[in-house]
Design a protein around this motif. Sequence first.
Motif, PDB file in Angstrom:
ATOM      1  N   VAL A  54      25.313 -50.609  -9.409  1.00  0.00           N
ATOM      2  CA  VAL A  54      26.230 -50.087 -10.414  1.00  0.00           C
ATOM      3  C   VAL A  54      27.633 -50.168  -9.815  1.00  0.00           C
ATOM      4  N   LYS A  55      28.501 -50.919 -10.453  1.00  0.00           N
ATOM      5  CA  LYS A  55      29.819 -51.222  -9.890  1.00  0.00           C
ATOM      6  C   LYS A  55      30.653 -49.957  -9.693  1.00  0.00           C
ATOM      7  N   ASN A  56      31.268 -49.852  -8.527  1.00  0.00           N
ATOM      8  CA  ASN A  56      32.219 -48.771  -8.215  1.00  0.00           C
ATOM      9  C   ASN A  56      31.609 -47.379  -8.307  1.00  0.00           C
ATOM     10  N   TYR A  57      30.329 -47.275  -8.008  1.00  0.00           N
ATOM     11  CA  TYR A  57      29.706 -45.946  -8.069  1.00  0.00           C
ATOM     12  C   TYR A  57      29.073 -45.630  -6.721  1.00  0.00           C
ATOM     13  N   GLY A  58      29.553 -44.586  -6.060  1.00  0.00           N
ATOM     14  CA  GLY A  58      29.015 -44.180  -4.765  1.00  0.00           C
ATOM     15  C   GLY A  58      28.088 -42.985  -4.909  1.00  0.00           C
ATOM     16  N   HIS A  59      27.187 -42.862  -3.978  1.00  0.00           N
ATOM     17  CA  HIS A  59      26.250 -41.750  -4.012  1.00  0.00           C
ATOM     18  C   HIS A  59      25.948 -41.300  -2.588  1.00  0.00           C
ATOM     19  N   ALA A  60      26.054 -40.001  -2.331  1.00  0.00           N
ATOM     20  CA  ALA A  60      25.842 -39.457  -0.983  1.00  0.00           C
ATOM     21  C   ALA A  60      24.400 -38.994  -0.802  1.00  0.00           C
ATOM     22  N   ARG A  61      23.866 -39.265   0.371  1.00  0.00           N
ATOM     23  CA  ARG A  61      22.546 -38.774   0.767  1.00  0.00           C
ATOM     24  C   ARG A  61      22.607 -38.306   2.213  1.00  0.00           C
ATOM     25  N   VAL A  62      21.526 -37.661   2.661  1.00  0.00           N
ATOM     26  CA  VAL A  62      21.416 -37.211   4.047  1.00  0.00           C
ATOM     27  C   VAL A  62      20.401 -38.091   4.763  1.00  0.00           C
ATOM     28  N   VAL A  63      20.772 -38.554   5.944  1.00  0.00           N
ATOM     29  CA  VAL A  63      19.848 -39.326   6.776  1.00  0.00           C
ATOM     30  C   VAL A  63      19.344 -38.439   7.904  1.00  0.00           C
TER      31      VAL A  63
ATOM     32  N   GLU B 198      37.700 -22.497   1.681  1.00  0.00           N
ATOM     33  CA  GLU B 198      36.680 -21.494   1.381  1.00  0.00           C
ATOM     34  C   GLU B 198      35.419 -22.140   0.805  1.00  0.00           C
ATOM     35  N   LEU B 199      35.285 -23.450   1.006  1.00  0.00           N
ATOM     36  CA  LEU B 199      34.148 -24.166   0.435  1.00  0.00           C
ATOM     37  C   LEU B 199      32.794 -23.601   0.880  1.00  0.00           C
ATOM     38  N   PRO B 200      32.629 -23.243   2.159  1.00  0.00           N
ATOM     39  CA  PRO B 200      31.338 -22.649   2.540  1.00  0.00           C
ATOM     40  C   PRO B 200      30.991 -21.404   1.725  1.00  0.00           C
ATOM     41  N   LEU B 201      31.979 -20.544   1.487  1.00  0.00           N
ATOM     42  CA  LEU B 201      31.742 -19.345   0.693  1.00  0.00           C
ATOM     43  C   LEU B 201      31.368 -19.722  -0.742  1.00  0.00           C
ATOM     44  N   ILE B 202      32.086 -20.675  -1.326  1.00  0.00           N
ATOM     45  CA  ILE B 202      31.832 -21.084  -2.709  1.00  0.00           C
ATOM     46  C   ILE B 202      30.443 -21.695  -2.845  1.00  0.00           C
ATOM     47  N   ILE B 203      30.091 -22.596  -1.933  1.00  0.00           N
ATOM     48  CA  ILE B 203      28.777 -23.239  -1.988  1.00  0.00           C
ATOM     49  C   ILE B 203      27.665 -22.227  -1.725  1.00  0.00           C
ATOM     50  N   ASP B 204      27.917 -21.303  -0.796  1.00  0.00           N
ATOM     51  CA  ASP B 204      26.918 -20.286  -0.472  1.00  0.00           C
ATOM     52  C   ASP B 204      26.584 -19.444  -1.699  1.00  0.00           C
ATOM     53  N   GLU B 205      27.567 -19.156  -2.529  1.00  0.00           N
ATOM     54  CA  GLU B 205      27.341 -18.326  -3.713  1.00  0.00           C
ATOM     55  C   GLU B 205      26.869 -19.132  -4.918  1.00  0.00           C
ATOM     56  N   LEU B 206      27.573 -20.216  -5.239  1.00  0.00           N
ATOM     57  CA  LEU B 206      27.240 -20.966  -6.449  1.00  0.00           C
ATOM     58  C   LEU B 206      26.007 -21.847  -6.279  1.00  0.00           C
ATOM     59  N   LYS B 207      25.851 -22.416  -5.091  1.00  0.00           N
ATOM     60  CA  LYS B 207      24.738 -23.344  -4.837  1.00  0.00           C
ATOM     61  C   LYS B 207      24.659 -24.416  -5.925  1.00  0.00           C
ATOM     62  N   VAL B 208      25.803 -25.012  -6.184  1.00  0.00           N
ATOM     63  CA  VAL B 208      25.880 -26.061  -7.194  1.00  0.00           C
ATOM     64  C   VAL B 208      26.935 -27.062  -6.771  1.00  0.00           C
ATOM     65  N   GLY B 209      26.775 -28.315  -7.160  1.00  0.00           N
ATOM     66  CA  GLY B 209      27.778 -29.310  -6.829  1.00  0.00           C
ATOM     67  C   GLY B 209      27.276 -30.711  -7.094  1.00  0.00           C
ATOM     68  N   HIS B 210      28.148 -31.687  -6.842  1.00  0.00           N
ATOM     69  CA  HIS B 210      27.751 -33.086  -6.985  1.00  0.00           C
ATOM     70  C   HIS B 210      27.080 -33.548  -5.693  1.00  0.00           C
ATOM     71  N   CYS B 211      26.746 -34.813  -5.619  1.00  0.00           N
ATOM     72  CA  CYS B 211      25.935 -35.312  -4.507  1.00  0.00           C
ATOM     73  C   CYS B 211      26.589 -35.075  -3.149  1.00  0.00           C
TER      74      CYS B 211
ATOM     75  N   PHE C 210      15.471 -40.677   4.457  1.00  0.00           N
ATOM     76  CA  PHE C 210      16.480 -40.062   3.597  1.00  0.00           C
ATOM     77  C   PHE C 210      16.001 -38.785   2.926  1.00  0.00           C
ATOM     78  N   PHE C 211      16.951 -37.871   2.750  1.00  0.00           N
ATOM     79  CA  PHE C 211      16.766 -36.745   1.836  1.00  0.00           C
ATOM     80  C   PHE C 211      17.907 -36.803   0.837  1.00  0.00           C
ATOM     81  N   ASP C 212      17.571 -36.847  -0.444  1.00  0.00           N
ATOM     82  CA  ASP C 212      18.564 -36.978  -1.500  1.00  0.00           C
ATOM     83  C   ASP C 212      18.548 -35.732  -2.382  1.00  0.00           C
ATOM     84  N   PRO C 213      19.379 -34.731  -2.071  1.00  0.00           N
ATOM     85  CA  PRO C 213      19.359 -33.488  -2.853  1.00  0.00           C
ATOM     86  C   PRO C 213      19.634 -33.706  -4.336  1.00  0.00           C
TER      87      PRO C 213
END
Length: 201
Positions: A103-112, A56-69, A122-125
């Motif tokens: 930064v060791k062992n730290y990943g970060h997601a972006r959109v290409v 149900e992630l689409p529903l949750i994201i659609d309503e909360l509009k919050v999250g990590h990268c 890149f777009f980095d929300p």
Amino acid sequence: EMQYWAKVLPLPPELRAQCEADPRNIPGIVAGFIKENFRYVCHDRLGQFMEKHKDELPLIIDELKVGHCDLLSWAAAGYFRQLGVPAVLTNDLVTNEDGESFVKNYGHARVVLFDKEGRPFFFDPAAHCPLAKKAAPPAMPDSIIYEQEALYSQPANEEEKRNILRAFKAKFIEGPDGNEHDEIFMSLFRNLSGTSIVAMD
């Protein structure tokens, strides 16, 4: 694929209308919407809640509009793709403040995304969305998420679940002083190499 994303994570009608009226500026329009309407937060327990209810992630994201990268980038890519704009997620490493090491062992997601010549940018929300400080530890203890999960697991229909998510958002994500930009925090993301869609505006 456009039909799939339109069903899974539908664009708000006003956003779709803007993009259809100005198709050459779709990346800028969607990026602006994400920056204005989504909030960044990294809360382990909230992430576990979303993982448990990933169907149900689409529903949750659609309503909360919050999250990590990862979640913010996933939502942004879904918006771009249903409008016919190729978009892929990347997993990058963040540099330290002087840019000399990662930064060791730290990943970060972006959109290409890709320009007319096929060159990536890149777009980095996460770097440009306000922080949802009321929904981040220690402001939000795990106990609140447990209570939210218990409420969310009870309803049998979608509308009731949406109402629970909206009430949670109104209390813990929106409101006075709920969202602030933290320049020190954001600078960690901006140290990533590559051209930002925001820098191109």
